[in-house]
Design an enzyme around this catalytic site. Structure first.
Site, short mmCIF file in Angstrom:
data_model
loop_
_atom_site.label_atom_id
_atom_site.label_comp_id
_atom_site.label_asym_id
_atom_site.label_seq_id
_atom_site.Cartn_x
_atom_site.Cartn_y
_atom_site.Cartn_z
N LYS A 9 0.65 -1.12 0.04
CA LYS A 9 -0.01 -0.12 -0.05
C LYS A 9 0.85 1.29 -0.15
O LYS A 9 0.51 2.07 -0.79
CB LYS A 9 -0.81 0.37 1.24
CG LYS A 9 -1.94 -0.79 1.57
CD LYS A 9 -2.99 -0.22 2.75
CE LYS A 9 -2.04 -0.31 4.03
NZ LYS A 9 -1.79 -1.23 4.53
N ARG A 84 -9.84 1.42 8.49
CA ARG A 84 -9.10 0.04 8.78
C ARG A 84 -10.46 -0.65 9.52
O ARG A 84 -10.24 -2.02 9.79
CB ARG A 84 -8.04 0.19 9.57
CG ARG A 84 -6.80 -0.46 9.02
CD ARG A 84 -5.76 -0.33 9.99
NE ARG A 84 -4.67 -1.07 9.78
CZ ARG A 84 -3.47 -0.29 8.92
NH1 ARG A 84 -3.63 0.63 8.39
NH2 ARG A 84 -2.43 -1.29 8.94
N ARG A 123 11.07 -6.77 4.91
CA ARG A 123 10.71 -5.34 5.50
C ARG A 123 11.41 -5.49 6.83
O ARG A 123 12.24 -4.43 7.23
CB ARG A 123 9.36 -5.14 5.63
CG ARG A 123 9.17 -3.66 5.91
CD ARG A 123 7.76 -3.15 5.60
NE ARG A 123 6.83 -3.53 6.51
CZ ARG A 123 5.60 -3.19 6.45
NH1 ARG A 123 5.11 -2.49 5.55
NH2 ARG A 123 4.58 -3.81 7.13
N ARG A 129 10.98 -1.92 11.81
CA ARG A 129 9.76 -1.67 12.41
C ARG A 129 9.41 -2.42 13.67
O ARG A 129 9.66 -3.68 13.50
CB ARG A 129 8.70 -1.40 11.46
CG ARG A 129 8.50 -0.22 10.97
CD ARG A 129 7.44 -0.19 9.75
NE ARG A 129 6.27 -0.86 10.11
CZ ARG A 129 5.02 -0.67 9.52
NH1 ARG A 129 5.06 0.09 8.24
NH2 ARG A 129 3.88 -1.27 9.75
N ARG A 140 -0.86 -9.09 13.34
CA ARG A 140 -1.75 -8.01 12.29
C ARG A 140 -2.48 -8.50 11.24
O ARG A 140 -3.35 -8.08 11.05
CB ARG A 140 -0.46 -7.08 11.88
CG ARG A 140 0.44 -6.46 12.83
CD ARG A 140 1.37 -5.64 12.38
NE ARG A 140 0.82 -4.59 11.41
CZ ARG A 140 1.61 -3.93 10.34
NH1 ARG A 140 2.90 -4.43 9.98
NH2 ARG A 140 1.10 -2.98 9.73
P1 ADP Z 1 1.02 -1.62 7.05
O1 ADP Z 1 1.21 -0.30 5.67
O2 ADP Z 1 2.17 -2.61 7.12
O3 ADP Z 1 -0.35 -2.01 6.87
P2 ADP Z 1 0.77 0.84 8.54
O4 ADP Z 1 1.85 1.54 8.50
O5 ADP Z 1 -0.61 1.22 7.87
O6 ADP Z 1 1.03 -0.91 8.28
O7 ADP Z 1 0.13 0.60 10.06
C1 ADP Z 1 0.97 0.25 11.33
C2 ADP Z 1 0.01 0.43 12.44
O8 ADP Z 1 -0.50 1.69 12.59
C3 ADP Z 1 -1.26 -0.68 12.53
O9 ADP Z 1 -0.90 -1.99 13.03
C4 ADP Z 1 -1.85 0.06 13.74
O10 ADP Z 1 -1.52 -0.18 14.92
C5 ADP Z 1 -1.78 1.54 13.54
N1 ADP Z 1 -2.91 2.22 12.44
C6 ADP Z 1 -2.30 2.68 11.16
N2 ADP Z 1 -3.72 3.26 10.66
C7 ADP Z 1 -4.68 2.91 11.55
C8 ADP Z 1 -5.98 2.95 11.51
N3 ADP Z 1 -6.73 3.48 10.41
N4 ADP Z 1 -6.68 2.70 12.49
C9 ADP Z 1 -6.15 2.10 13.62
N5 ADP Z 1 -5.03 2.00 13.77
C10 ADP Z 1 -3.94 2.39 12.87
#
Ligand code: ADP
Length: 189
Positions: A9, A84, A123, A129, A140
């Protein structure tokens, strides 16, 4: 952009935003920035991030609202990582009505769990991370299946969901997304 963790993404969203000359708003990046800066929001969010749990809806929505309004005023945004949960998607519809922040298209990157696990290992080595350890990543994936995957039906029912094969090369995925946006008159090549 709607996709499981590790699907690409962020990569596609930032490329798309650059191509279209609009903002890339990544909820995860914004949250990590708050944590790094030690803000009250960051302190509240840190534990959720480390465990791979979702940060409470109200915190995320509060954090994004002004950023979305600013970006919309300047031509639009690619949203990466939000909504999400169904509650966030409902809130996004409220923002669409009250703040004129309607979503034009939802791009779903489909990637198998086996491929997601392979990418997570890469990654973790590259970025370090805190939520890319194997056990947190498994959590996750489960959180995605339980809380985020229902959005596919939510947006499918509204006729705005577009599926892309996320297992192709970065360039091929990008080309497929762009073709969809061109068909919708949201981009030109
Ligand atoms: P990835 O790109 O690997 O899916 P993100 O960077 O989008 O990961 O998200 C990392 C973390 O940030 C999530 O596991 C969550 O803890 C938090 N997070 C990100 N976006 C949201 C959201 N819309 N609602 C709740 N938590 C979020």
């Amino acid at each position: 952009m709607l996709a499981p963790p590790g699907a690409g993404k962020g990569t596609q969203a930032s490329r798309l935003a650059a191509h279209l000359g609009i903002a890339h708003i990544a909820s995860g990046d914004l949250l990590r920035r708050e944590v790094a800066a030690g803000t009250p929001l960051g302190e509240e969010a840190a534990g959720y991030l480390d465990r791979g749990d979702l940060v409470p809806d109200a915190l995320v929505i509060g954090m994004l609202r002004e950023a979305l309004k600013r970006a919309a005023a300047k031509g639009g945004f690619i949203l990466d990582g939000f909504p999400r949960t169904l509650a966030q998607a409902e809130a996004a519809y409220t923002l669409a009505v009250t703040d004129d922040l309607a979503v034009d298209a939802v791009i779903w990157l489909e990637v198998s769990e086996a491929e997601l696990r392979r990418r997570m290992v890469a990654r973790a080595a590259a970025e370090g991370r805190s939520d890319d350890t194997r056990s947190v990543f498994e959590h996750r994936l489960a959180v995605y299946a339980e809380q985020t995957a229902p959005l596919l039906e939510f947006y499918g029912n509204r006729g705005v969901l577009h599926k892309v094969n996320g297992e192709q090369s970065v360039d091929e995925v990008f080309a497929d997304i762009l073709a969809i946006l061109e068909r919708l008159d949201l981009a030109s090549s």
